[in-house]
Design a protein around this motif. Structure first.
Motif, mmCIF file in Angstrom:
data_model
loop_
_atom_site.group_PDB
_atom_site.id
_atom_site.type_symbol
_atom_site.label_atom_id
_atom_site.label_comp_id
_atom_site.label_asym_id
_atom_site.label_seq_id
_atom_site.Cartn_x
_atom_site.Cartn_y
_atom_site.Cartn_z
ATOM 1 N N GLU A 42 1.746 -3.771 -0.807
ATOM 2 C CA GLU A 42 2.554 -4.636 -1.661
ATOM 3 C C GLU A 42 3.344 -3.845 -2.707
ATOM 4 O O GLU A 42 4.325 -4.330 -3.254
ATOM 5 N N LYS A 43 2.907 -2.622 -2.979
ATOM 6 C CA LYS A 43 3.532 -1.808 -4.013
ATOM 7 C C LYS A 43 4.646 -0.913 -3.486
ATOM 8 O O LYS A 43 5.344 -0.269 -4.268
ATOM 9 N N ILE A 44 4.801 -0.824 -2.163
ATOM 10 C CA ILE A 44 5.808 0.069 -1.597
ATOM 11 C C ILE A 44 6.974 -0.731 -1.027
ATOM 12 O O ILE A 44 6.867 -1.939 -0.774
ATOM 13 N N LYS A 45 8.085 -0.054 -0.818
ATOM 14 C CA LYS A 45 9.291 -0.698 -0.307
ATOM 15 C C LYS A 45 9.110 -1.121 1.150
ATOM 16 O O LYS A 45 8.326 -0.540 1.898
ATOM 17 N N SER A 46 9.880 -2.136 1.550
ATOM 18 C CA SER A 46 9.882 -2.538 2.955
ATOM 19 C C SER A 46 10.577 -1.464 3.789
ATOM 20 O O SER A 46 11.344 -0.647 3.270
ATOM 21 N N ASP A 47 10.291 -1.479 5.086
ATOM 22 C CA ASP A 47 10.843 -0.483 6.010
ATOM 23 C C ASP A 47 10.503 0.936 5.553
ATOM 24 O O ASP A 47 11.357 1.827 5.482
ATOM 25 N N SER A 48 9.216 1.128 5.219
ATOM 26 C CA SER A 48 8.743 2.419 4.744
ATOM 27 C C SER A 48 7.579 2.901 5.593
ATOM 28 O O SER A 48 6.911 2.112 6.285
ATOM 29 N N ILE A 49 7.327 4.205 5.503
ATOM 30 C CA ILE A 49 6.158 4.794 6.142
ATOM 31 C C ILE A 49 5.463 5.684 5.125
ATOM 32 O O ILE A 49 6.115 6.408 4.363
ATOM 33 N N VAL A 50 4.143 5.598 5.075
ATOM 34 C CA VAL A 50 3.333 6.372 4.137
ATOM 35 C C VAL A 50 2.425 7.293 4.954
ATOM 36 O O VAL A 50 1.739 6.839 5.877
ATOM 37 N N ILE A 51 2.420 8.578 4.611
ATOM 38 C CA ILE A 51 1.585 9.543 5.323
ATOM 39 C C ILE A 51 0.638 10.190 4.314
ATOM 40 O O ILE A 51 1.069 10.893 3.398
ATOM 41 N N ARG A 54 1.426 8.508 -5.068
ATOM 42 C CA ARG A 54 0.269 8.558 -5.960
ATOM 43 C C ARG A 54 0.367 7.654 -7.191
ATOM 44 O O ARG A 54 -0.664 7.074 -7.590
ATOM 45 N N PRO A 55 1.537 7.488 -7.826
ATOM 46 C CA PRO A 55 1.557 6.559 -8.970
ATOM 47 C C PRO A 55 1.057 5.162 -8.615
ATOM 48 O O PRO A 55 0.318 4.542 -9.386
ATOM 49 N N ALA A 56 1.457 4.658 -7.442
ATOM 50 C CA ALA A 56 1.004 3.325 -7.019
ATOM 51 C C ALA A 56 -0.485 3.334 -6.727
ATOM 52 O O ALA A 56 -1.219 2.408 -7.094
ATOM 53 N N LEU A 57 -0.961 4.377 -6.061
ATOM 54 C CA LEU A 57 -2.380 4.463 -5.723
ATOM 55 C C LEU A 57 -3.245 4.702 -6.957
ATOM 56 O O LEU A 57 -4.347 4.159 -7.069
ATOM 57 N N ASP A 58 -2.739 5.498 -7.891
ATOM 58 C CA ASP A 58 -3.531 5.817 -9.077
ATOM 59 C C ASP A 58 -3.811 4.580 -9.926
ATOM 60 O O ASP A 58 -4.893 4.443 -10.505
#
Length: 364
Positions: A19-28, A151-155
């Motif tokens: 919910e904290k990241i942009k749409s059409d994104s990939i996180v590794i 990391r800011p979103a995860l932290d």
């Protein structure tokens, strides 16, 4: 390897993160690379804390990938495949077949990482990744320079602990407390600092935990070095022993520092200083209440220590001058040069701000 928490807790974390990241994104999210101690001998492997937080995977050679399109997201765990010959030497691997039981939608072999990721990245508008953790991933993403740090979103999520996380941290704290108590009872003049270290770390091992950082056992002048870790001096009659040691359970850390007289009794001068520090600790604890600013703890402890140094004649100035005003950079800092407290969790100096020098001051 077993999951310390229910699968639902990890899936909820992934959902909140998406919910904290942009749409059409990939996180590794990479786990840590193994570190060489000497020649073909490695240091004990410890998984990356973000990997532990999002899916609980503890083995080396893994990447967690979260893809988001519109409001839908999915997670894929890339792991080291089974290999009978290597497993004979190094131990059984969970492999791709076992990883499907982890809190992810799909499991793949890391041998296919780049082949699977390349088209996914080409079809997304943003790539999130943590640099400097995996040499392999850094090399692969060098062709995609515009990556964003997740990391800011995860932290912000990691800073608030669940009841399960608090339970694990409480167990780690109980083990560390018992270890310190054992060391206090067994220590005596003439012992090596390393022997006292062995009492503590032996308790950690017996309880099924691991050290959360390199133990500090300093005697005499060594106790005044903030991050002393040689632990190779012989203790002497009249020495104070400072021990800073903690353990972790499934990555969740404890961190305790205590000081005691090796001879069993404080001298008058040692007692005077010890009482100041103890009073400062108690005042800091009283200031640590919900709704306060993080700096309120340091303000409380600093006032006690500055006044104590004045009362002992070590400082010859008014309290305000000793403190140095709101910046707390007065002459008392010559004797108390660090901050007060830090966050604790999957890292012994956990994420979320609050340490001396951090840009942000989080609320408690």
């Amino acid at each position: 390897m077993t999951l310390p928490f229910p699968i639902d807790e990890y899936r909820q974390r992934q959902s909140r993160f998406s919910e904290k990241i942009k749409s059409d994104s990939i996180v590794i999210i990479p786990t840590n690379d193994p570190s060489i101690r000497s020649n073909d001998v490695h240091f004990p492997f410890r998984a990356n804390s973000y990997m532990l937080y999002l899916c609980g995977w503890e083995e080396a050679g893994a990447f967690l990938v979260i893809s988001k399109h519109s409001d839908n997201w999915e997670s894929t765990l890339f792991v080291t495949p089974r290999d009978t010959k290597k497993e004979i030497w190094e131990g059984i691997r969970i492999g791709v077949e076992g990883a499907v039981d982890w809190p992810v939608d799909y499991a793949e072999s890391i041998e296919d990482l780049e082949k699977i990721l390349a088209p996914k990245i080409d079809n997304c508008s943003r790539v999130y990744s943590i640099a400097g953790v995996s040499k392999r991933l850094d090399k692969f993403l060098s062709d995609y320079p515009n990556t964003t740090d997740p990391r800011p979103a995860l932290d912000s999520m990691r800073r608030i602990k669940s009841s399960n996380e608090i339970d694990h941290m409480s167990i780690a704290a109980d083990i560390a407390s018992k270890a310190h108590t054992i060391a206090m009872k067994k220590s005596k003049p003439g012992m090596g600092e390393w022997q006292i270290q062995s009492f503590i770390e032996g308790m950690f091992t017996e309880a099924g935990s691991e050290t959360s950082f390199q133990s500090i056992v300093g005697s005499g002048d060594n106790a005044t070095v903030l991050h002393y870790n040689s632990n190779n001096s012989i203790t002497k009659e009249g020495d104070l022993i400072l021990v800073d040691a903690g353990c972790e359970i499934h990555g969740y850390a404890s961190d305790i520092t205590r000081t005691w007289p090796i001879s069993g009794k404080f001298s008058e001068a040692q007692k005077e200083i010890y009482e100041i520090v103890l009073t400062a600790e108690l005042e800091g604890i009283r200031a640590c209440i919900a709704g306060s600013n993080w700096s309120s703890m340091h303000q409380a402890t600093s006032k006690v220590i500055a006044q104590g140094l004045i009362d002992l004649g070590i400082l010859n100035c008014p309290l305000d001058e000793a403190l140095g005003g709101e910046e707390l950079d007065g002459p008392f800092r010559n004797y108390f040069m660090h901050g007060t407290g830090h966050f604790l969790g999957l890292d012994v100096h956990d994420v979320g701000g609050g340490r001396q020098g951090d840009d942000q001051e989080p609320p408690i």
